[in-house]
Structure formats: structure tokens, C-alpha cells
Scaffold this active site. Structure first.
Site, PDB file in Angstrom:
ATOM      1  N   ILE A  67       0.617  -2.252  12.433  1.00 33.45           N
ATOM      2  CA  ILE A  67      -0.837  -2.170  12.382  1.00 33.45           C
ATOM      3  C   ILE A  67      -1.260  -1.049  11.425  1.00 33.45           C
ATOM      4  O   ILE A  67      -1.075   0.144  11.728  1.00 33.45           O
ATOM      5  CB  ILE A  67      -1.423  -1.927  13.788  1.00 33.45           C
ATOM      6  CG1 ILE A  67      -0.875  -2.957  14.782  1.00 33.45           C
ATOM      7  CG2 ILE A  67      -2.941  -1.949  13.728  1.00 33.45           C
ATOM      8  CD1 ILE A  67      -1.129  -4.408  14.396  1.00 33.45           C
ATOM      9  N   PRO A  98       5.329  -7.393  18.399  1.00 32.40           N
ATOM     10  CA  PRO A  98       6.741  -7.177  18.069  1.00 32.40           C
ATOM     11  C   PRO A  98       7.555  -8.461  17.991  1.00 32.40           C
ATOM     12  O   PRO A  98       8.447  -8.596  17.161  1.00 32.40           O
ATOM     13  CB  PRO A  98       7.230  -6.269  19.203  1.00 32.40           C
ATOM     14  CG  PRO A  98       6.012  -5.533  19.656  1.00 32.40           C
ATOM     15  CD  PRO A  98       4.886  -6.507  19.495  1.00 32.40           C
ATOM     16  N   GLU A 153      -0.539 -10.968   6.346  1.00 39.01           N
ATOM     17  CA  GLU A 153      -1.645 -11.929   6.192  1.00 39.01           C
ATOM     18  C   GLU A 153      -1.125 -13.332   5.875  1.00 39.01           C
ATOM     19  O   GLU A 153      -1.767 -14.114   5.180  1.00 39.01           O
ATOM     20  CB  GLU A 153      -2.646 -11.501   5.095  1.00 39.01           C
ATOM     21  CG  GLU A 153      -2.998 -10.036   5.072  1.00 39.01           C
ATOM     22  CD  GLU A 153      -3.814  -9.591   6.270  1.00 39.01           C
ATOM     23  OE1 GLU A 153      -4.071 -10.416   7.158  1.00 39.01           O
ATOM     24  OE2 GLU A 153      -4.173  -8.412   6.316  1.00 39.01           O
TER      25      GLU A 153
END
Length: 393
Positions: free
Chosen positions: A172, A143, A372
Site C-alpha cells: 500500500i 497478502p 493496477e
């Protein structure tokens, strides 16, 4: 001397000539599956903000060999990097959420277990994951910790031969439906990875709602409240950030291809629309400004696919560097968003409708741009590689 082939608007650079018959077969198989199983329903899933058939789709993707596609053994297809990339392109041409399901399953969770897990862990998890019977997730982002994973607060401490895992992970993919979570945590020995069964006491994965991007995807928070794990839950093959970062590099490679799928779908929608939508007595595709937009979109789309193919051949040759993956991720996602935005202008007001894929792809790519590795992180990776000076700190 053979005759020059005719110009193909769908493949203006003749990139298909670089692909083997096996490559083309993989691409066509995934494209057909996506057209049959995703495209008829994805606008509804996106509008409702759910992916109700995720387990069914996972099993079908497993039957196609698309899960852990480039891994060897344990039921995995052992496909080439180029073939995996082509699959990512076709999946994301349907929706980024579907490609994310496959990327997180194969390039993050399965890749981590295959590369760093024990033989027992590989046997326990990988065959079921390759078949789509078991879904996995990858817990790194927290978080309050995104681009600086070294500052993660999730912690695992030894208790006899067991480990006690406590912490939270955020954003996720697959978390609420996963059977196993690969979770990275601080320990007294450095950062370690753990294969965490999601039915372990103290583990929960509430789904994140109210998203305006990746709506046809399961996104969750992972909560570990003193989860007790046996000694053999830790991934024995790596200690430190090298573990999760190598997994991220593998997943980013799929994004290099996948983002071009979203761009292609948006470009094709705009091209078709431009040839049929009439204004001032003729199709808008007959006006110079519209043709300029289409030409610029085609340039960036097919340059991006060429870049993805180049990186794929380097990966297959064992010569792909993380900096080169950053090059591809930074360029292709950024250009894909611009293609989507330009396509929206060609469609006009229709561009915001879910009757067309353009706005859905554009909003999805806002997430792909961030996850990513953000734009800024990849710029700094390349800046360090170019100058030799580390600007991260």
C-alpha cells in the site's frame, strides 16, 4: 501557406501542437518543480530506500494543484484529464515513486471519497488532501489476494450502529504516512469501502523494507485488528467491486502517461550519452546499430504519448472505456520497460549507475508493470472485449 516547421528531436511528431496554452503551462510548471525539488535528490533517496521529505513534497504538490487534480470542488484544481496526464508524465520522468504518491492520493483515495463518499466525508477529508496537509492511501490488495479482489478476506461486520473491521492489506503506497485509508472489505451486504482514520485503535501500517523497486516511495502493510468504526465511516455511494475497480481505472489512466515519462527520461539519457561517448574514434551515436536503437526507442516513446493523449481526450469527452485504459496501460508500460532496457545497452556499464536515471527507471517500471493490473489481467480484459468470452475463470 505556412512554412513547414523544423524537425524537433524532442517532439518529432509535433505532439505539442495538440496541446493548448493551458496544457503547456501545466506541463512546464510540473516539469520545473520536479527538476528543482526531485531530480537533485532522487538518486540518494532511491539508494537509501526512503522518501524522507514525503510530507513536505505532498504540501508542495498540493500548492501546485497536483493532488486530486482532475476532481472538482473541495479545493481540487478541476483540471482536464489531458492536463492531469501531462503532470503524471513529468512526475514519473523524475521518478515513479513521486508519481505513485500523487496517483494514490488523487486517483485512488481522493477519487473514491469524491465519487462514493457522503458530503460529510468529502468535507472532512478532501480539502486537506487537496492541499497535501493530509495524505491518503487505498487498501485493496491483500497478502494472498492480488488480481482477484473478489476473494479478499478483510471483513467488516456490524456491531449495533458501528462496524468492526478486521484484515490485512499489502503493498500500500503512502500507508505509513496516511491520515486516512480507503479500505475495501467484505460485508454481509457485499464489498464496501470505508474511510478509516489511521489513528483509530487497532489500525497499524508497518512500512515494507528491502524493496528493489519504488525505493523512493513509502510502501506499507495495513493491519486492521478489530478496528471499530462509526456508521458514517462507510462510503455510502457504492456496493460491490464496481467501487474499487472504477478507482483503479482512473489510476491506470495516469500510469499510461506516467510510464512514458520514465521512458522519456531514459531515452534522453541514452541520446545525450550517444552523442558524447566515443569509441573507435567517433561518438557511438554515429554507428548504425546505435542509431537503429535510438530510432526504435523514439518510435515507441512518441507513439505511446500519442496513445495517452488520445485516451485523455476521450476521458475529457466522457467516452473513455475501461478496456481502452487497459489497452494503454498494457502497451505503454511494456514499451517503457523495453525503452529503458535498450537505453541501458547504449550506456553500457554506466547504465547501471545511479549517476544516470536509466536503471532506476527500469526497476521502478517492474512494479508499475504489476500494480493496477498485471500484464496478464489486461490481456484478459482485452481478450474478453475482443472475443466476448470471459477467460478469467
Amino acid at each position: 501557406m505556412s512554412a513547414t516547421p523544423p524537425f524537433d528531436p524532442a517532439d518529432p511528431l509535433g505532439i505539442d501542437d495538440l496541446l493548448s496554452p493551458e496544457d503547456l503551462a501545466v506541463r512546464d510548471t510540473v516539469r520545473t518543480w520536479a527538476a528543482d525539488r526531485v531530480l537533485p535528490h532522487v538518486a540518494e533517496w532511491y539508494e537509501s530506500g526512503e522518501l524522507p521529505v514525503i510530507r513536505e513534497l505532498a504540501r508542495e504538490l498540493g500548492a501546485l494543484g497536483a493532488l486530486g487534480m482532475s476532481l472538482e470542488g473541495y479545493g481540487c484544481a478541476g483540471a482536464s484529464a489531458v492536463q492531469y496526464g501531462l503532470a503524471c508524465l513529468e512526475l514519473e520522468a523524475a521518478d515513479s515513486g513521486i508519481r505513485s504518491l500523487v496517483s494514490v492520493q488523487g486517483s485512488l483515495a481522493m477519487y473514491a471519497i469524491r465519487k462514493y463518499g457522503s458530503e460529510e466525508q468529502k468535507q472532512r477529508w478532501l480539502p486537506g488532501m487537496a492541499a497535501g496537509e493530509l495524505i491518503g492511501c487505498f487498501g485493496l490488495t491483500e497478502p494472498d489476494v492480488g488480481s482477484d479482489p473478489a476473494a479478499m478476506r478483510t471483513y467488516a461486520k456490524r456491531d449495533g450502529t458501528d462496524w468492526i473491521l478486521t484484515g490485512r492489506k499489502m503493498w500500500i503506497t503512502n500507508g505509513s504516512v496516511a491520515a486516512v485509508a480507503v479500505v475495501w472489505a467484505q460485508t454481509d451486504e457485499g464489498i464496501r469501502g470505508f474511510a478509516v482514520p489511521t489513528d483509530a485503535p487497532g489500525f497499524s501500517a508497518p512500512e515494507i523494507k528491502h524493496k528493489w523497486s519504488l525505493r523512493a516511495s513509502v510502501t506499507s502493510e495495513l493491519v486492521m485488528d478489530e478496528v471499530r468504526l462509526p456508521a458514517d465511516a462507510v462510503l455510502p455511494g457504492v456496493t460491490g467491486l464496481k467501487g474499487p475497480l472504477s478507482c483503479l481505472s482512473h489510476a491506470r489512466y495516469g500510469i499510461v502517461w506516467g510510464s512514458m515519462g520514465a521512458a522519456r527520461a531514459s531515452f534522453e539519457a541514452a541520446l545525450d550519452y550517444a552523442k558524447t561517448r566515443e569509441q573507435f574514434g567517433k561518438p557511438i551515436g554515429g554507428f548504425q546499430l546505435t542509431q537503429a536503437k535510438l530510432a526504435d526507442m523514439a518510435l515507441e516513446l512518441h507513439k505511446g504519448i500519442l496513445l495517452a493523449h488520445h485516451l485523455g481526450t476521450r476521458m475529457d469527452a466522457g467516452r473513455l472505456r475501461p478496456e481502452q485504459v487497459s489497452f494503454g496501460k498494457l502497451n505503454n508500460v511494456r514499451e517503457a520497460i523495453e525503452i529503458c532496457r535498450t537505453a541501458r545497452t547504449i550506456l553500457g556499464a554506466n547504465g547501471i549507475s545511479l549517476e544516470y536515471p536509466v536503471m532506476r527507471h527500469a526497476t521502478n517500471l517492474e512494479s508499475v508493470l504489476t500494480y493496477e493490473g498485471t500484464v496478464e489481467m489486461h490481456q484478459l480484459v482485452l481478450g474478453k472485449a475482443l472475443t466476448g468470452i470471459d477467460a478469467f475463470r
